[in-house]
Design a protein around this motif. Structure first.
Motif, short mmCIF file in Angstrom:
data_model
loop_
_atom_site.label_atom_id
_atom_site.label_comp_id
_atom_site.label_asym_id
_atom_site.label_seq_id
_atom_site.Cartn_x
_atom_site.Cartn_y
_atom_site.Cartn_z
N ASN A 45 -26.81 -4.81 27.45
CA ASN A 45 -28.17 -4.47 27.86
C ASN A 45 -29.18 -4.83 26.77
O ASN A 45 -30.25 -5.35 27.06
CB ASN A 45 -28.28 -2.97 28.16
N ARG A 46 -28.83 -4.53 25.53
CA ARG A 46 -29.77 -4.69 24.43
C ARG A 46 -29.36 -5.87 23.54
O ARG A 46 -28.23 -5.92 23.05
CB ARG A 46 -29.86 -3.41 23.59
N TYR A 47 -30.28 -6.77 23.36
CA TYR A 47 -30.08 -7.95 22.52
C TYR A 47 -30.93 -7.83 21.26
O TYR A 47 -31.95 -7.11 21.24
CB TYR A 47 -30.49 -9.21 23.28
N GLN A 48 -30.51 -8.54 20.22
CA GLN A 48 -31.26 -8.47 18.97
C GLN A 48 -32.66 -9.03 19.12
O GLN A 48 -33.63 -8.44 18.63
CB GLN A 48 -30.51 -9.23 17.86
N VAL A 49 -32.80 -10.18 19.79
CA VAL A 49 -34.12 -10.83 19.86
C VAL A 49 -34.50 -11.24 21.28
O VAL A 49 -35.52 -11.89 21.46
CB VAL A 49 -34.15 -12.08 18.94
N LEU A 50 -33.73 -10.86 22.28
CA LEU A 50 -33.98 -11.28 23.66
C LEU A 50 -34.36 -10.09 24.54
O LEU A 50 -34.09 -8.94 24.18
CB LEU A 50 -32.75 -11.99 24.23
N PRO A 51 -34.95 -10.34 25.72
CA PRO A 51 -35.33 -9.24 26.60
C PRO A 51 -34.12 -8.39 27.00
O PRO A 51 -33.01 -8.88 27.18
CB PRO A 51 -35.91 -9.96 27.83
N ALA A 85 -21.53 -4.47 19.65
CA ALA A 85 -20.18 -4.99 19.41
C ALA A 85 -19.96 -6.34 20.07
O ALA A 85 -19.05 -7.08 19.68
CB ALA A 85 -19.14 -3.99 19.90
N ALA A 86 -20.80 -6.67 21.07
CA ALA A 86 -20.60 -7.89 21.83
C ALA A 86 -21.35 -9.07 21.21
O ALA A 86 -22.09 -9.78 21.88
CB ALA A 86 -21.02 -7.68 23.28
N THR A 87 -21.17 -9.26 19.91
CA THR A 87 -21.71 -10.43 19.24
C THR A 87 -20.87 -11.65 19.61
O THR A 87 -19.82 -11.53 20.25
CB THR A 87 -21.67 -10.24 17.72
N GLY A 140 -27.26 -13.55 20.15
CA GLY A 140 -27.67 -14.87 20.58
C GLY A 140 -29.13 -15.16 20.24
O GLY A 140 -29.98 -14.28 20.27
N ARG A 141 -29.39 -16.42 19.90
CA ARG A 141 -30.71 -16.96 19.56
C ARG A 141 -31.23 -16.45 18.22
O ARG A 141 -32.41 -16.62 17.91
CB ARG A 141 -31.73 -16.68 20.67
N THR A 142 -30.38 -15.79 17.44
CA THR A 142 -30.73 -15.54 16.05
C THR A 142 -30.32 -16.76 15.24
O THR A 142 -29.51 -17.58 15.70
CB THR A 142 -30.01 -14.29 15.50
N PRO A 143 -30.86 -16.96 14.03
CA PRO A 143 -30.55 -18.17 13.26
C PRO A 143 -29.05 -18.36 13.07
O PRO A 143 -28.32 -17.40 12.79
CB PRO A 143 -31.25 -17.90 11.92
N THR A 144 -28.59 -19.57 13.28
CA THR A 144 -27.21 -20.05 13.07
C THR A 144 -26.22 -19.53 14.11
O THR A 144 -25.02 -19.82 13.99
CB THR A 144 -26.68 -19.68 11.66
N LYS A 190 -33.31 -22.36 28.05
CA LYS A 190 -32.30 -23.24 27.48
C LYS A 190 -32.39 -23.22 25.96
O LYS A 190 -33.46 -23.19 25.38
CB LYS A 190 -32.50 -24.67 28.01
N ASP A 191 -31.22 -23.24 25.30
CA ASP A 191 -31.17 -23.31 23.84
C ASP A 191 -31.38 -24.76 23.42
O ASP A 191 -30.60 -25.64 23.79
CB ASP A 191 -29.83 -22.79 23.34
N THR A 192 -32.44 -25.01 22.67
CA THR A 192 -32.75 -26.38 22.23
C THR A 192 -32.19 -26.69 20.84
O THR A 192 -32.39 -27.80 20.34
CB THR A 192 -34.27 -26.59 22.22
N ARG A 193 -31.48 -25.75 20.24
CA ARG A 193 -30.95 -25.96 18.88
C ARG A 193 -29.61 -26.70 18.97
O ARG A 193 -28.56 -26.19 18.62
CB ARG A 193 -30.79 -24.63 18.17
#
Length: 401
Positions: A45-51, A85-87, A140-144, A190-193
């Motif tokens: 449900n909760r992401y570090q940097v996403l909705p 825990a779901a990294t 997801g979508r955090t650096p590296t 979409k992830d552009t990295r």
């Protein structure tokens, strides 16, 4: 979008169910003498940097309840991986543990509820849109930190030496949020990295060859539609996960993909009517004819802890627990639809048949308390033994015109 067997992308659809059976040989194989039903349930449900999402954790808690009460899964063989825990590392490690623990007679169920997305295809196997589909982990979508691509997931599935495998992915990769009634799509851009995906050792799909596996695919939406997350059954859920849990809670333990899918379609139509939506995602089913009517989650003849699974319950059930002051609680009742106003029939401990007219009595739910439901007896009170089980008798009256 044209589906391809066996190289169809595991994540290219809003929700995918994948059934893998052991290969046929020239000689009839002996039936398995032992086996374990294993499940890995991932919800974010909760992401570090996403909705954030609202229904992913309820999805997997509901499926855990259905798997244990209806499909013969032992709680100790169901692993949950949620939120922090779901990294990416946590999901891949849990999948690897599942591979290491699973034996050739086992039955495996994997469920993912969360965001999905896409990234440029670097291996050249996505000839339609040149995009790999992905699962987005908590970090997801955090650096590296790249997403988990369909290539990576399929490589893991190919290593599973199980009798059968069912994978459910309630996520999507297109569309924008629906604002009405807080119904949301499970997607991020979409992830552009692209550079994060180049070092991956996975260069080609490693699906089990068609001669060694057979597939059934269920999708919660067509390729150009969105998987939805919203309030249903008194709590937030992914609409497809909720419909799947309802269908799997009602069909028999040897139900086929066709039977389960029919139940999903009926429930999706009910949800559509409930919200008054003009349109809904359209679930899809694809399978070789021989598997369309074969059991989707066949029960091993014996579970890994030596307990027979042949006596699985006819209906999904809820544990009933009397409290002080005459209060009666249906434990985790809201996960299985015990909304205020619904009626439940109570049966003795260890009951599996739940025959009509043989219940100890009826309860009506009066209020919610967290995930539990508080109920009172209809007509007169009756004794409720420790470990009693309740099954749905009548739903709550609808307030929708």
């Amino acid at each position: 979008m044209t589906h391809r067997f066996p190289t169809q992308s595991i994540l290219s659809l809003a929700l995918l169910a994948l059934f893998v059976a052991q290969p046929l040989s020239s000689q009839a194989a002996d039936p398995p003498t032992s086996g374990t039903k294993r499940a890995l349930l991932i919800g974010i449900n909760r992401y570090q940097v996403l909705p954030t999402l609202n229904g992913s954790l309820n999805d997997i808690e509901t499926m855990r309840q259905v798997l244990t009460t209806r499909w013969g899964f032992h709680p100790q063989h169901i692993a949950l991986l949620t939120d922090q825990a779901a990294t990416r590392a946590g999901i891949l490690a849990a999948l690897d543990r599942l591979v290491q623990e699973t034996g050739p007679s086992d039955v495996v169920y994997v469920h993912y509820s969360g965001h999905g997305s896409q990234v440029e295809d670097l291996s050249g196997d996505e000839t339609d849109d040149h995009l790999d589909e992905t699962l987005v982990p908590h970090d997801g979508r955090t650096p590296t930190v790249p997403d988990i691509t369909d290539d990576e997931l399929e490589a893991i599935v190919a290593r599973l030496k199980a009798r059968s495998i069912l994978i459910v992915l309630d996520s999507c990769h297109s569309g924008t949020a629906t604002r009405s009634l807080d119904i949301r799509t499970r997607s991020v851009p979409k992830d552009t990295r692209t550079e994060l995906y180049r070092p991956s050792p996975v260069q080609t799909r490693q699906v089990v060859p068609v001669t060694a596996a057979r597939y059934v695919l269920m999708t919660g939406a067509a390729a150009n539609q969105e998987a939805l997350d919203g309030p249903v059954g008194g709590r937030y859920h992914g609409f497809f996960s909720y419909s799947l849990s309802r269908s799997m809670g009602l069909v028999g333990p040897s139900a086929s993909p066709r039977e389960i899918f029919s139940g999903v379609e009926r429930e999706m139509k009910r949800i559509q009517a409930h919200f008054g939506r003009i349109s809904m995602p359209e679930p899809q089913l694809e399978a070789p004819p021989a598997l369309m009517d074969a059991p989707l989650l066949p029960a091993p003849s014996e579970s890994g802890d030596g307990t027979s699974t042949s006596g699985t319950a006819r209906l999904r059930w809820i544990e009933v627990k009397p409290h002080k002051g005459g209060e009666i609680v249906l434990l985790n009742g809201l996960l299985l639809g015990a909304a205020p106003g619904s009626t439940w029939a109570v049966y003795p401990p260890n009951e599996t048949r739940f025959l009509p007219g043989k219940s100890l009595g009826l309860l009506t739910v009066t209020q919610e308390r967290g995930k539990d439901a508080v109920a009172t007896p209809q007509a007169t009170a009756f004794p409720i033994p420790s470990g009693a089980r309740a099954v749905a008798f009548l739903p709550a009256a609808s307030t929708v015109r």
